[in-house]
Design an enzyme around this catalytic site. Structure first.
Site, PDB file in Angstrom:
ATOM      1  N   GLU A 192       0.791 -11.593 -33.698  1.00  0.00           N
ATOM      2  CA  GLU A 192       2.206 -11.627 -34.090  1.00  0.00           C
ATOM      3  C   GLU A 192       2.407 -12.886 -34.929  1.00  0.00           C
ATOM      4  O   GLU A 192       2.874 -13.923 -34.447  1.00  0.00           O
ATOM      5  CB  GLU A 192       3.073 -11.593 -32.830  1.00  0.00           C
ATOM      6  CG  GLU A 192       2.835 -10.295 -32.056  1.00  0.00           C
ATOM      7  CD  GLU A 192       3.297 -10.344 -30.604  1.00  0.00           C
ATOM      8  OE1 GLU A 192       3.944 -11.332 -30.216  1.00  0.00           O
ATOM      9  OE2 GLU A 192       3.001  -9.385 -29.872  1.00  0.00           O
ATOM     10  N   TYR A 250      42.653 -28.746 -53.657  1.00  0.00           N
ATOM     11  CA  TYR A 250      41.873 -27.525 -53.457  1.00  0.00           C
ATOM     12  C   TYR A 250      42.012 -26.946 -52.047  1.00  0.00           C
ATOM     13  O   TYR A 250      42.025 -25.726 -51.867  1.00  0.00           O
ATOM     14  CB  TYR A 250      40.388 -27.786 -53.720  1.00  0.00           C
ATOM     15  CG  TYR A 250      40.040 -28.096 -55.153  1.00  0.00           C
ATOM     16  CD1 TYR A 250      40.981 -28.031 -56.176  1.00  0.00           C
ATOM     17  CD2 TYR A 250      38.737 -28.469 -55.486  1.00  0.00           C
ATOM     18  CE1 TYR A 250      40.650 -28.322 -57.478  1.00  0.00           C
ATOM     19  CE2 TYR A 250      38.392 -28.751 -56.796  1.00  0.00           C
ATOM     20  CZ  TYR A 250      39.354 -28.688 -57.795  1.00  0.00           C
ATOM     21  OH  TYR A 250      39.018 -28.984 -59.089  1.00  0.00           O
ATOM     22  N   PHE A 306      11.014  -3.816 -34.298  1.00  0.00           N
ATOM     23  CA  PHE A 306      11.484  -4.896 -33.421  1.00  0.00           C
ATOM     24  C   PHE A 306      11.680  -6.208 -34.175  1.00  0.00           C
ATOM     25  O   PHE A 306      12.201  -7.179 -33.618  1.00  0.00           O
ATOM     26  CB  PHE A 306      10.460  -5.133 -32.301  1.00  0.00           C
ATOM     27  CG  PHE A 306       9.050  -5.279 -32.826  1.00  0.00           C
ATOM     28  CD1 PHE A 306       8.658  -6.391 -33.561  1.00  0.00           C
ATOM     29  CD2 PHE A 306       8.119  -4.276 -32.612  1.00  0.00           C
ATOM     30  CE1 PHE A 306       7.377  -6.510 -34.052  1.00  0.00           C
ATOM     31  CE2 PHE A 306       6.820  -4.388 -33.109  1.00  0.00           C
ATOM     32  CZ  PHE A 306       6.447  -5.517 -33.837  1.00  0.00           C
ATOM     33  N   TYR A 316      -0.848   2.958 -27.846  1.00  0.00           N
ATOM     34  CA  TYR A 316      -0.368   1.602 -27.592  1.00  0.00           C
ATOM     35  C   TYR A 316       0.900   1.600 -26.744  1.00  0.00           C
ATOM     36  O   TYR A 316       1.838   2.363 -26.988  1.00  0.00           O
ATOM     37  CB  TYR A 316      -0.070   0.868 -28.909  1.00  0.00           C
ATOM     38  CG  TYR A 316       0.594  -0.485 -28.684  1.00  0.00           C
ATOM     39  CD1 TYR A 316      -0.154  -1.556 -28.200  1.00  0.00           C
ATOM     40  CD2 TYR A 316       1.956  -0.665 -28.890  1.00  0.00           C
ATOM     41  CE1 TYR A 316       0.440  -2.781 -27.941  1.00  0.00           C
ATOM     42  CE2 TYR A 316       2.563  -1.896 -28.645  1.00  0.00           C
ATOM     43  CZ  TYR A 316       1.796  -2.940 -28.170  1.00  0.00           C
ATOM     44  OH  TYR A 316       2.387  -4.152 -27.913  1.00  0.00           O
ATOM     45  N   ASN A 360      11.281  -4.127 -25.957  1.00  0.00           N
ATOM     46  CA  ASN A 360      10.846  -4.227 -27.344  1.00  0.00           C
ATOM     47  C   ASN A 360      12.010  -3.877 -28.273  1.00  0.00           C
ATOM     48  O   ASN A 360      12.157  -2.740 -28.719  1.00  0.00           O
ATOM     49  CB  ASN A 360       9.668  -3.273 -27.575  1.00  0.00           C
ATOM     50  CG  ASN A 360       8.617  -3.849 -28.507  1.00  0.00           C
ATOM     51  OD1 ASN A 360       7.842  -3.127 -29.090  1.00  0.00           O
ATOM     52  ND2 ASN A 360       8.587  -5.151 -28.648  1.00  0.00           N
ATOM     53  N   ARG A 409      45.386 -25.142 -52.434  1.00  0.00           N
ATOM     54  CA  ARG A 409      45.493 -24.215 -53.559  1.00  0.00           C
ATOM     55  C   ARG A 409      44.425 -23.122 -53.509  1.00  0.00           C
ATOM     56  O   ARG A 409      44.651 -21.989 -53.945  1.00  0.00           O
ATOM     57  CB  ARG A 409      45.349 -25.008 -54.871  1.00  0.00           C
ATOM     58  CG  ARG A 409      45.757 -24.231 -56.097  1.00  0.00           C
ATOM     59  CD  ARG A 409      45.320 -24.868 -57.424  1.00  0.00           C
ATOM     60  NE  ARG A 409      45.105 -26.299 -57.387  1.00  0.00           N
ATOM     61  CZ  ARG A 409      44.403 -26.944 -58.322  1.00  0.00           C
ATOM     62  NH1 ARG A 409      43.849 -26.274 -59.320  1.00  0.00           N
ATOM     63  NH2 ARG A 409      44.232 -28.249 -58.248  1.00  0.00           N
ATOM     64  N   HIS A 454       6.720 -11.566 -18.930  1.00  0.00           N
ATOM     65  CA  HIS A 454       7.525 -11.839 -20.119  1.00  0.00           C
ATOM     66  C   HIS A 454       8.911 -12.385 -19.793  1.00  0.00           C
ATOM     67  O   HIS A 454       9.622 -12.840 -20.695  1.00  0.00           O
ATOM     68  CB  HIS A 454       7.657 -10.564 -20.959  1.00  0.00           C
ATOM     69  CG  HIS A 454       6.413 -10.218 -21.734  1.00  0.00           C
ATOM     70  ND1 HIS A 454       5.172 -10.212 -21.171  1.00  0.00           N
ATOM     71  CD2 HIS A 454       6.242  -9.870 -23.043  1.00  0.00           C
ATOM     72  CE1 HIS A 454       4.269  -9.871 -22.091  1.00  0.00           C
ATOM     73  NE2 HIS A 454       4.889  -9.663 -23.235  1.00  0.00           N
TER      74      HIS A 454
END
Length: 492
Positions: free
Chosen positions: A412, A277, A326, A52, A194, A280, A82
């Site tokens: 995915e 608050y 990834f 792959y 990746n 303090r 991409h």
């Protein structure tokens, strides 16, 4: 010079690289790992094994075999398709961080990339050649594919770079340096994109800026304490030791150091028995935010030195494994946590601003710190602005990591949205910096109604710093310019 080896990069070193112009170099042992890993890839291509990302398609196309003659074209096509980011460009400091982190990850020697490609990444850092990378478009799993593809476009001479805010064609930059654009070979495109380096780079910048703000929030709140005749007893070390949180005790100790020698701070019962608050509980509230920062720093430093691409090449065992390093879930959670921690610094700061400008709460200070009450509004709208920024932070603090949208034909099917979380965290940090700048601006004026000569010496130095940046509220003017100057002063 900082030597990168893939395993020992720290936030402190990143500060030097990002903000002080420190140069980098590649460690020799890392180089040898990279060379061995590349030999493994070339052996796979030569033997025509099906692996792959080396000689197959990507995502849902992982079952499509690619012929040896086309593995280079496969990588180029991957980057071009991409590089699909949108929106505003990442700031140069983030793209610089992205380049450093991708280089460091590849130096671990599990990615099969050629050494000369990594030399070019190092050159980009040292010569301040920062890729032009759009901020939107990453799902934060299968890596930060879109942002990192824009980074790689720069390498192959098809993208653009940022230099001092100017956008230039990458090809023209390489021509200027008389070097050729990189020609990608087997696996290299995938190895470069990746990973989680977009979210991690933004996360590192986020952390560095948030850390600076957290420290600043202590002296700024110290100015407010003096302005409101705060009660010092609440910062006594015994109070915080019995709680047991180190960060809380650390904040209390730093606060005591800030107001050491103050004649404006009071004791229990001297003016009132106890403070609200927002005064303090500064050690408890700010200390909890420091717990968040410490968590985020730990996770970032792990990820900064992680192998996050796919597949990974384990040369000693002669195996290539397709996994999921990834996936950005650890950083997605860290960024969402950071959003909450920083938002609270703004929340409590805005409450202190209200006490400075509200005559019912400010222990005798003029309403809205106005020099001519009624005729002039003074800091009235500064509190409005702080409230608006705090409210916006509450929306941005919604966790990005609880969302997921399937992609690549459901191959995915779960993603982290970590880059979205990191970007929103940066927006929260910018908002919080302005809220704290408003508090500093108001407190610097308020303390002048007490007696500057009675201030704690260290806080008086900080008051003087502010006065060198912005004048006090003596009459109405456009105050946002003063606040922006102070906010800039709070940057790393």
């Amino acid at each position: 010079m900082i030597y990168l080896n893939g395993s020992e990069l720290t936030i402190e070193q990143m500060k030097a690289i990002l903000y002080k112009g420190e140069t980098i170099a590649i460690d020799e042992t890392a180089k040898q790992r990279v060379l061995k890993s590349r030999e493994h890839v070339e052996r796979i291509v030569r033997d025509d094994k099906t692996v792959y990302g080396i000689n197959t398609g990507f995502g849902k196309f992982s079952d499509v075999k690619i012929e040896e003659a086309e593995v280079g074209a496969l990588q180029i096509n991957l980057i071009r398709s991409h590089a699909c980011g949108f929106g505003e460009l990442f700031p140069e400091v983030v793209t610089r961080a992205m380049t450093v982190l991708r280089l460091n990850a590849l130096l671990k020697g599990f990615s099969g990339i050629r050494y000369e490609v990594l030399e070019r990444l190092a050159m980009m850092v040292n010569e301040k050649i920062h890729p032009a990378i759009p901020q939107q478009g990453s799902l934060g799993a299968s890596g930060d594919l879109a942002p990192l593809s824009h980074l790689v476009l720069t390498l192959i001479g098809e993208g653009e770079v940022l230099r001092d805010g100017e956008v230039l064609a990458a090809k023209d930059v390489w021509d200027k340096y008389e070097v050729e654009s990189i020609v990608l070979q087997a696996k290299e495109g995938l190895a470069l994109i990746n990973g989680t380096q977009a979210m991690t780079a933004q996360g590192v910048v986020n952390y560095i800026e948030a850390e600076k703000l957290a420290y600043a929030s202590e002296w700024i709140s110290g100015l407010t304490l003096e302005s409101l005749r705060g009660i010092k007893d609440a910062f006594h070390p015994a109070v915080h030791e019995v709680r047991g949180f180190k960060e809380q005790s650390d904040v209390a100790a730093r606060m005591r150091d800030w107001f050491e020698g103050s004649e404006l701070m009071t004791s229990q019962g001297e003016v009132r028995v106890q403070d609200p608050y927002s005064l303090r509980c500064i050690p408890q509230i700010h200390g909890a935010s420091w717990q968040v920062l410490n968590y985020v720093k730990e996770k970032l430093e792990i990820e900064m030195n992680a192998a996050t691409d796919n597949p990974l090449i384990f040369d000693e065992e002669d195996i290539v494994i397709s996994g999921g390093n990834f996936h950005g879930q650890p950083i997605a959670f860290a960024m969402d946590f950071l959003k909450i921690g920083v938002s609270e610094l703004a929340n409590v700061s805005e409450r202190r601003i209200e006490r400075l400008v509200n005559p019912a709460l400010s222990e005798g200070l003029p309403a809205f710190l106005s020099a001519h009450q009624g005729l002039e509004s003074g800091a009235m709208i500064l509190q409005y602005a702080a409230a608006s920024l705090v409210s916006e932070n509450k929306t941005l603090a919604h966790p990005a990591s609880v969302d997921s949208i399937p992609s690549s034909a459901n191959q995915e099917d779960h993603v982290s949205m970590g880059t979205t979380g990191a970007r929103h965290a940066y927006n929260i940090i910018a908002n919080t910096r302005r809220v704290l700048a408003i508090e500093a601006f108001c407190a610097a004026t308020a303390v002048e109604y007490r007696d500057v000569e009675k201030m704690a010496p260290k806080l008086r130095e900080k008051w003087q710093e502010i006065r060198e940046i912005a004048a006090g509220i003596t009459e109405d003017r456009v105050f946002n310019k003063d606040v922006e100057k102070i906010a800039q002063h709070l940057m790393p």
